[in-house]
Motif scaffolding. Sequence first.
Motif, PDB file in Angstrom:
ATOM      1  N   TRP A  30       0.639  -1.128   0.502  1.00 41.29           N
ATOM      2  CA  TRP A  30      -0.128  -0.169   0.075  1.00 41.29           C
ATOM      3  C   TRP A  30       0.177   1.639   0.354  1.00 41.29           C
ATOM      4  O   TRP A  30       0.448   1.967  -0.739  1.00 41.29           O
ATOM      5  N   LYS A  33       0.930   3.824  -3.536  1.00 42.21           N
ATOM      6  CA  LYS A  33      -0.467   4.354  -3.026  1.00 42.21           C
ATOM      7  C   LYS A  33      -0.394   5.355  -2.652  1.00 42.21           C
ATOM      8  O   LYS A  33      -0.970   6.995  -2.804  1.00 42.21           O
ATOM      9  N   TYR A  34      -0.279   5.384  -0.928  1.00 42.10           N
ATOM     10  CA  TYR A  34      -0.510   6.255  -0.214  1.00 42.10           C
ATOM     11  C   TYR A  34       0.747   7.085   0.356  1.00 42.10           C
ATOM     12  O   TYR A  34       0.467   8.028   0.980  1.00 42.10           O
ATOM     13  N   LYS A 248      -8.605   9.794   0.541  1.00 35.85           N
ATOM     14  CA  LYS A 248      -7.641   8.815   0.860  1.00 35.85           C
ATOM     15  C   LYS A 248      -7.793   7.347   0.435  1.00 35.85           C
ATOM     16  O   LYS A 248      -7.656   6.627  -0.514  1.00 35.85           O
ATOM     17  N   GLN A 251     -12.048   4.777  -1.477  1.00 43.29           N
ATOM     18  CA  GLN A 251     -12.376   4.293  -2.646  1.00 43.29           C
ATOM     19  C   GLN A 251     -11.068   3.277  -3.420  1.00 43.29           C
ATOM     20  O   GLN A 251     -10.861   2.983  -4.411  1.00 43.29           O
ATOM     21  N   THR A 252      -9.850   3.618  -2.673  1.00 39.90           N
ATOM     22  CA  THR A 252      -8.659   3.287  -3.351  1.00 39.90           C
ATOM     23  C   THR A 252      -8.161   2.299  -2.886  1.00 39.90           C
ATOM     24  O   THR A 252      -7.619   1.135  -3.332  1.00 39.90           O
ATOM     25  N   GLU A 254      -7.838  -1.636  -1.216  1.00 42.19           N
ATOM     26  CA  GLU A 254      -8.182  -3.545  -2.377  1.00 42.19           C
ATOM     27  C   GLU A 254      -9.535  -3.460  -2.152  1.00 42.19           C
ATOM     28  O   GLU A 254     -10.508  -4.599  -2.443  1.00 42.19           O
TER      29      GLU A 254
END
Length: 403
Positions: A30, A33-34, A248, A251-252, A254
């Motif tokens: 993760w 992505k963040y 953040k 919806q992102t 998984e």
Amino acid sequence: MGETAQPSVTRLPFPPVTRSHILHCSYHSWHPKYRSTTPKARLIPLTDPFLAYLRSDGIVVPPDEDDPNIEFSSTDTDSGIFSSTSTPTASDSDSDTEPDNDPSTQWPELHQKIKSTIAELGGNVVPKLNWSAPKDATFMNATNSMECQSANDIYCLLKSSDFVTHDLEQVFDDCAPISPQPNDEDTIPYHLILRKTIPALVPSLEFRCFVRSRSLLCMCQRDLNYYTFLPDLVPTLRPLIQRFFHDKLKQTFEDENFVFDVYIPPPHQRVWLIDINPWAPRTDPLIFSWLEILEMPGPPAASGSSQASNGIMNGDSHHRDGTKGEESDEDDGKDIFTPEFRLVNRDDPEAYAFNTPRYSAHKMPKDVVDASGGGEAGLREFMGRWREIMRERERDDGADGSR
């Protein structure tokens, strides 16, 4: 007529925990992505020889002239911690324990990468593996914290931690079975995460947040002590966390169920993502219980993308922290769901958690801790007594075997 007996709960009503969910919660999965929302960190892929080193018995650290702790390690062979330059003394000639060769010869590039990354991050880092930080092994560090200034500091923490061992050996325990059973060593890309130490970290401003069905259900403080100032901050902190989740993570990420940790330092204007944890019994619910979370009413089903349906509001409604409950939106007739923000209250048993050190169940036996209070001389005396006890047992076992 008597009341109908309520069935007892013998198993928490968790949905099946999948291997894919555990892997999604791995830092290496993760973080890319963040990355912009996390404290500065570097991820270092781990090699098979290094993983074998972590799994091996004993703590043998490489020789390192830049290591401030090497002087003690290289001279105290009774401590169980050796550098490769350690040599047994005459008094230790009867011991079966011999320090090994330099372990880093099996992973020299990785060793140098770890050292250079520490320097890149300012010379002070906090380590963790894919899921767990060695919080239970801080007794091995001179600072009694996870802050490391050398590669050998990191190795000592990682090799002394039950949490890290869980990452290496048991990370898929309690997952739903699949067929054919894969080889975990082939499916897990292990990484060492080195995070730049956050200066003046305020533990009271770290919070754990629980997401069920992509809705922020509840949140609580991570440091289980009572702080008089926290209730007044809830109207500020809750909408910050709600907005962060909505923008953040909602919806992102998984999976629709997960747990995330955040840090909101003064002046309480920015939310930092610290970790994402599995929606599973292994994740500590802290002030809540998992049964309570699993059975907690969530937001009503709502359509559209309004702030109300996403549970974002001005944060005036608390629960156990001592003020109001839910509010309603009179304009559209819909309830606005407010995630519970739970704090440790003055009279809660958790308020006195500082009396019992956390992770004490994972630390050394009391006799060893007591001996360490006498410094190096105390440890040597303890080891001398221990060796004599072991010799007596060996003599007794030999005598029993000869009968």
